[in-house]
Write a protein that holds these residues in place. Structure first.
Motif, PDB file in Angstrom:
ATOM      1  N   GLN A 311       0.830  -1.203   0.000  1.00  0.00           N
ATOM      2  CA  GLN A 311       0.000   0.000   0.000  1.00  0.00           C
ATOM      3  C   GLN A 311       0.866   1.255   0.000  1.00  0.00           C
ATOM      4  N   PRO A 340      -4.245  -3.241  -8.127  1.00  0.00           N
ATOM      5  CA  PRO A 340      -2.854  -3.602  -7.833  1.00  0.00           C
ATOM      6  C   PRO A 340      -2.408  -4.808  -8.653  1.00  0.00           C
ATOM      7  N   PHE A 350      -5.044  -6.082   0.046  1.00  0.00           N
ATOM      8  CA  PHE A 350      -5.626  -5.403  -1.111  1.00  0.00           C
ATOM      9  C   PHE A 350      -7.046  -5.824  -1.448  1.00  0.00           C
ATOM     10  N   ASN A 357      -9.873  -2.318   3.304  1.00  0.00           N
ATOM     11  CA  ASN A 357      -8.847  -1.557   2.579  1.00  0.00           C
ATOM     12  C   ASN A 357      -9.402  -0.321   1.867  1.00  0.00           C
ATOM     13  N   TYR A 361      -7.568   2.582  -0.878  1.00  0.00           N
ATOM     14  CA  TYR A 361      -7.944   2.830  -2.269  1.00  0.00           C
ATOM     15  C   TYR A 361      -8.350   4.286  -2.487  1.00  0.00           C
TER      16      TYR A 361
END
Length: 417
Positions: A311, A340, A350, A357, A361
């Motif tokens: 990340q 990703p 992810f 998550n 994002y």
């Protein structure tokens, strides 16, 4: 024979074609201390050319509308009856021309509707990029080729919806004759090898560009189309691309405009090329005239092996990203996503199902917006996709799930970069 809507509006005066940042298309107020001049735009309409720019391009691609990519529209592809077909060419062969025409007309009518444009405008978007296949000019299709017919009527409708909402339009030769890339459905044919890079295919592409240029300038539905991209994502190692195709494509567009009586640069199309950083050569090296040119770069960090897959790594890479080379003015990042690397898409760091998550994002989206707005702006891939709730390729889904704010300007309030 061209199949499409023949509008009585095709005889009206030429409308101006411009960058939205050259006008007040995105709003009536110029930047502080900006200067402007009034430009006639036909039928008494006047636009203002602001100097310097008064806005950034913030847009979405209408992916899988006129060039369907089965990976991102699997339900739609099945509904059309295309089954395991890898491309539009294959599906038309499978169904037969008449059945395919009916299937694709139904697809065009439902994949993007006028309501989508209302949503885009409410989400703060001001631009659409529309990928096109050369076969939308049906006179260019050989008897040995198999593509859907009737798309031009729907293109007329879609650009009209954009114009009615002051949404800027970039038209893009996404799928070239013979396929500019092998084994890619975005060329409209899952070709085993590239077949585009030769003179007779170039000639077909020039005719496509001239056909589209003429339509833009002679049909008021296209009044907010200001840019035409001559080729999407070419491969590297093709010297004739830079030395022959690019300069000739540019000149053919200008010759068409000249034949229509368009001599004022403010009314000419911006002609767009993939930039040097894309890796297929520097288009500027083959062009003698750079007036009203524009450049494109596509940034899919998921396939950039130089980026640390974490990340923090993705955000750092986007914050530091340099997407333009010297002289790339204006530069638009015409495709990008928040997906990703394939290997980690469903990993705990992810995955998107749980929502854990979401914050990442949002921040990664913001970091990319900030990077790309250092240039002329961005166009996300894509407006919509059918990926079982995976919003990373679908701007519409990402907004509806609260990942992307309805105001793109909120990117600067996310605490990144």
């Amino acid at each position: 024979m061209h199949i499409g809507l023949i509008s009585i509006l095709s005889l009206v005066a030429v409308v101006s074609a411009w960058l939205p940042s050259d006008t007040d298309l995105f709003g009536p107020e110029p930047q502080t201390n900006a200067t402007f001049s009034n430009l006639s735009a036909g039928k008494g309409r006047v636009v203002k050319k602001w100097l310097p720019s008064s806005g950034k391009i913030r847009g979405v691609n209408l992916g899988s509308l006129f060039v369907v990519e089965p990976w991102m529209a699997s339900t739609e592809w099945a509904t059309m009856g295309c089954g395991s077909s890898k491309s539009e060419f294959d599906c038309v062969m499978k169904l037969g021309q008449d059945a395919a025409n009916a299937a694709f007309k139904a697809h065009w009518a439902r994949w993007i509707t006028e309501t989508d444009f209302d949503d885009m405008a409410s989400y703060g978007l001001n631009t659409v990029r529309i990928p096109l296949g050369y076969w939308i000019d049906e006179s260019l299709v050989y008897d040995s080729e198999h593509f859907p017919q009737g798309g031009l009527a729907y293109l007329d409708k879609v650009v009209g919806w954009a114009a009615a909402r002051n949404i800027y339009v970039i038209l893009d030769l996404h799928a070239a004759p013979g396929a500019q890339v092998a084994q890619q459905p975005f060329t409209g044919q899952y070709a085993p090898t590239t077949g585009f890079y030769q003179d007779y295919q170039y000639d077909r592409a020039y005719k496509f560009l001239q056909f589209i240029t003429n339509r833009i300038h002679s049909n008021t539905a296209y009044r907010t189309v200001g840019m035409l991209e001559v080729l999407n994502e070419p491969v590297n190692g093709q010297s004739s691309l830079v030395n022959t195709y690019y300069p000739t494509a540019f000149s053919k567009i200008r010759e068409t405009e000249s034949g229509l009586g368009i001599t004022d640069n403010a009314k000419k199309l911006h002609v767009q090329f993939m930039n040097k950083l894309w890796g297929s050569g520097d288009p500027k090296s083959g062009l003698k005239d750079l007036s009203n040119t524009a450049f494109d770069n596509h940034r899919y960090l998921k396939w950039d092996t130089s980026v640390k897959v974490s990340q923090a790594g993705y955000i750092a890479a986007s914050c530091a990203d340099q997407v333009a080379s010297d002289g790339d003015k204006p530069l638009i990042v015409g495709e990008w996503s928040i997906s990703p690397a394939d290997a980690v898409e469903q990993s705990s760091a992810f995955e998107v199902k749980s929502g854990s998550n979401s914050g990442f994002y949002t921040k990664w989206w913001a970091a990319q917006v900030i990077a790309y707005e250092k240039q002329q702006g961005w166009v996300f891939w894509s407006w919509k996709a059918q990926l079982n709730g995976d919003y990373r390729w679908s701007y519409k889904d990402a907004v509806e799930k609260g990942i992307i704010p309805k105001d793109p300007g909120q990117a600067y309030n996310q605490g990144v970069c």
